[in-house]
Write a protein that holds these residues in place. Sequence first.
Motif, mmCIF file in Angstrom:
data_model
loop_
_atom_site.group_PDB
_atom_site.id
_atom_site.type_symbol
_atom_site.label_atom_id
_atom_site.label_comp_id
_atom_site.label_asym_id
_atom_site.label_seq_id
_atom_site.Cartn_x
_atom_site.Cartn_y
_atom_site.Cartn_z
ATOM 1 N N GLY A 36 0.791 -1.221 0.000
ATOM 2 C CA GLY A 36 0.000 0.000 0.000
ATOM 3 C C GLY A 36 0.821 1.266 0.000
ATOM 4 O O GLY A 36 0.289 2.348 0.307
ATOM 5 N N ASP A 37 2.094 1.168 -0.392
ATOM 6 C CA ASP A 37 2.940 2.362 -0.401
ATOM 7 C C ASP A 37 2.496 3.356 -1.466
ATOM 8 O O ASP A 37 2.603 4.572 -1.273
ATOM 9 N N LEU A 38 2.005 2.846 -2.590
ATOM 10 C CA LEU A 38 1.630 3.743 -3.680
ATOM 11 C C LEU A 38 0.423 4.594 -3.307
ATOM 12 O O LEU A 38 0.368 5.792 -3.623
ATOM 13 N N ASP A 39 -0.549 4.013 -2.589
ATOM 14 C CA ASP A 39 -1.728 4.782 -2.179
ATOM 15 C C ASP A 39 -1.368 5.866 -1.190
ATOM 16 O O ASP A 39 -1.797 7.015 -1.304
ATOM 17 N N HIS A 40 -0.572 5.540 -0.191
ATOM 18 C CA HIS A 40 -0.213 6.524 0.827
ATOM 19 C C HIS A 40 0.698 7.608 0.259
ATOM 20 O O HIS A 40 0.577 8.781 0.636
ATOM 21 N N SER A 41 1.605 7.226 -0.633
ATOM 22 C CA SER A 41 2.483 8.249 -1.212
ATOM 23 C C SER A 41 1.690 9.194 -2.098
ATOM 24 O O SER A 41 1.927 10.404 -2.112
ATOM 25 N N THR A 42 0.671 8.677 -2.811
ATOM 26 C CA THR A 42 -0.174 9.537 -3.633
ATOM 27 C C THR A 42 -0.994 10.469 -2.760
ATOM 28 O O THR A 42 -1.158 11.659 -3.057
ATOM 29 N N ARG A 43 -1.497 9.949 -1.655
ATOM 30 C CA ARG A 43 -2.292 10.779 -0.744
ATOM 31 C C ARG A 43 -1.435 11.893 -0.151
ATOM 32 O O ARG A 43 -1.879 13.035 -0.008
ATOM 33 N N LEU A 44 -0.170 11.586 0.209
ATOM 34 C CA LEU A 44 0.695 12.618 0.782
ATOM 35 C C LEU A 44 1.041 13.690 -0.248
ATOM 36 O O LEU A 44 1.179 14.869 0.086
ATOM 37 N N GLN A 45 1.143 13.283 -1.515
ATOM 38 C CA GLN A 45 1.444 14.275 -2.544
ATOM 39 C C GLN A 45 0.268 15.223 -2.758
ATOM 40 O O GLN A 45 0.436 16.414 -3.001
ATOM 41 N N ARG A 46 -0.970 14.691 -2.676
ATOM 42 C CA ARG A 46 -2.138 15.521 -2.918
ATOM 43 C C ARG A 46 -2.422 16.460 -1.757
ATOM 44 O O ARG A 46 -2.859 17.586 -1.941
ATOM 45 N N ASP A 47 -2.221 16.003 -0.532
ATOM 46 C CA ASP A 47 -2.547 16.810 0.644
ATOM 47 C C ASP A 47 -1.422 16.709 1.655
ATOM 48 O O ASP A 47 -1.489 15.936 2.607
ATOM 49 N N PRO A 48 -0.351 17.443 1.454
ATOM 50 C CA PRO A 48 0.777 17.355 2.391
ATOM 51 C C PRO A 48 0.399 17.776 3.798
ATOM 52 O O PRO A 48 0.913 17.241 4.773
ATOM 53 N N GLY A 49 -0.513 18.732 3.917
ATOM 54 C CA GLY A 49 -0.885 19.183 5.258
ATOM 55 C C GLY A 49 -1.574 18.104 6.045
ATOM 56 O O GLY A 49 -1.322 17.908 7.232
ATOM 57 N N GLU A 50 -2.471 17.388 5.393
ATOM 58 C CA GLU A 50 -3.164 16.321 6.111
ATOM 59 C C GLU A 50 -2.192 15.213 6.482
ATOM 60 O O GLU A 50 -2.288 14.610 7.543
ATOM 61 N N GLY A 51 -1.221 14.995 5.580
ATOM 62 C CA GLY A 51 -0.259 13.947 5.902
ATOM 63 C C GLY A 51 0.624 14.328 7.055
ATOM 64 O O GLY A 51 1.127 13.469 7.765
ATOM 65 N N ALA A 52 0.749 15.629 7.325
ATOM 66 C CA ALA A 52 1.621 16.049 8.424
ATOM 67 C C ALA A 52 0.937 15.916 9.765
ATOM 68 O O ALA A 52 1.588 15.804 10.796
ATOM 69 N N THR A 53 -0.426 15.967 9.830
ATOM 70 C CA THR A 53 -1.121 15.945 11.114
ATOM 71 C C THR A 53 -2.002 14.711 11.294
ATOM 72 O O THR A 53 -2.336 14.349 12.410
ATOM 73 N N GLY A 54 -2.396 14.042 10.188
ATOM 74 C CA GLY A 54 -3.334 12.940 10.279
ATOM 75 C C GLY A 54 -2.645 11.596 10.364
ATOM 76 O O GLY A 54 -1.440 11.477 10.489
ATOM 77 N N PRO A 55 -3.433 10.533 10.291
ATOM 78 C CA PRO A 55 -2.919 9.179 10.383
ATOM 79 C C PRO A 55 -1.897 8.813 9.332
ATOM 80 O O PRO A 55 -0.992 8.042 9.619
ATOM 81 N N PRO A 56 -1.988 9.311 8.076
ATOM 82 C CA PRO A 56 -1.000 8.888 7.088
ATOM 83 C C PRO A 56 0.433 9.177 7.482
ATOM 84 O O PRO A 56 1.344 8.554 6.970
ATOM 85 N N ALA A 57 0.655 10.142 8.416
ATOM 86 C CA ALA A 57 2.031 10.457 8.801
ATOM 87 C C ALA A 57 2.690 9.313 9.536
ATOM 88 O O ALA A 57 3.915 9.190 9.522
ATOM 89 N N SER A 58 1.957 8.449 10.211
ATOM 90 C CA SER A 58 2.531 7.339 10.955
ATOM 91 C C SER A 58 2.766 6.113 10.084
ATOM 92 O O SER A 58 3.291 5.105 10.551
#
Length: 352
Positions: free
Chosen positions: A72-94
């Motif tokens: 599932g690395d491709l899904d999470h990396s795509t999500r972080l590219q689209r919304d870096p702010g959410e990735g910094a504070t939400g669950p995807p950061a872990s």
Amino acid sequence: RARERRARFVGKNGACNVAHKNIREQGRFLQDVFTTLVDLKWPHTLLIFTMSFLCTWLLFGMVWWLIAFAHGDLDHSTRLQRDPGEGATGPPASFVPCVTSIHSFTSAFLFSIEVQVTIGFGGRMVTEECPAAILVLIVQNIVGLVINAIMLGCIFMKTSQAHRRAETLIFSKHAVIALREGKLCFMLRVGDLRKSMIISATIRMQVVKKTASLEGEVVPLNQIDIQMENPVGGNSIFLVSPLIIYHVIDKNSPLYDISPMNLHHHEDLEIIVILEGVVETTGITTQARTSYLADEILWGQRFVPIVAEEDGRYSVDYSKFGNTVKVPTPSCTARQLEEDKSIMDTMTLSPK
């Protein structure tokens, strides 16, 4: 009409003029892959190694992409590219990927190249999250080392092959038959252009011709050894300067019944000369070959001297290496010369 010239068994450059056809056991070449690669021409060898690298990079690039896709690395990396702010504070950061910074097959292919050629740009790395990724990393490194070792070995062997040293071992273009010490002799000249010597140099000659046995068996390429005269003993020569190698045509010689009249009628006659020795600088055994057909043998001629003493040292003039000069020689076979000694007396009393 002019006679058709027979095909050479060995070319003037030493190449053997033999074509191997209808070989059914082709798999034997694959059992010795290294020698097969060394024997290939340079374009074929470079093409094989280039394709080996490209295929392994693509193969392991696909493996890295499948590992990232399965985890599932491709899904999470795509999500972080689209919304870096959410990735910094939400669950995807872990979330910890198997390989960082892999977003597509292109990035997986680039990571495969970095792993195999040991180039690290610092953007992609394997983490502790996936044991399978660590195993693939080890396997790819081993495969890359094996390919590099084979490539380096092949390049070294191809650049240091024995026939490369043989390029500077030269033979006279023509051989001659003339008198030496009152006997007819077959002579040729051999030289080495390099200053580094050929250690334990040996030379031998063979006559190759079509023969038939008493039982009617036809041997198209019968090889007969020719005995050579060497004051040192054996066939060893000290090739520090060009030497004249000669064979005394006696009753044991296959040239015993050849005269200048019928010399050029022996279309099936070919004399092969083989020079072997150890290269002084590399220790590799080398071999140089050449051959002489009947029309390349000059009757009644002798090689001109090319070694002279100048300023306390010996100098060799290679511009005269193949030059010959006519000398008085009886126009008969060695058999006739041996049976009729009066021919020699005539040559001695009234030289031409």
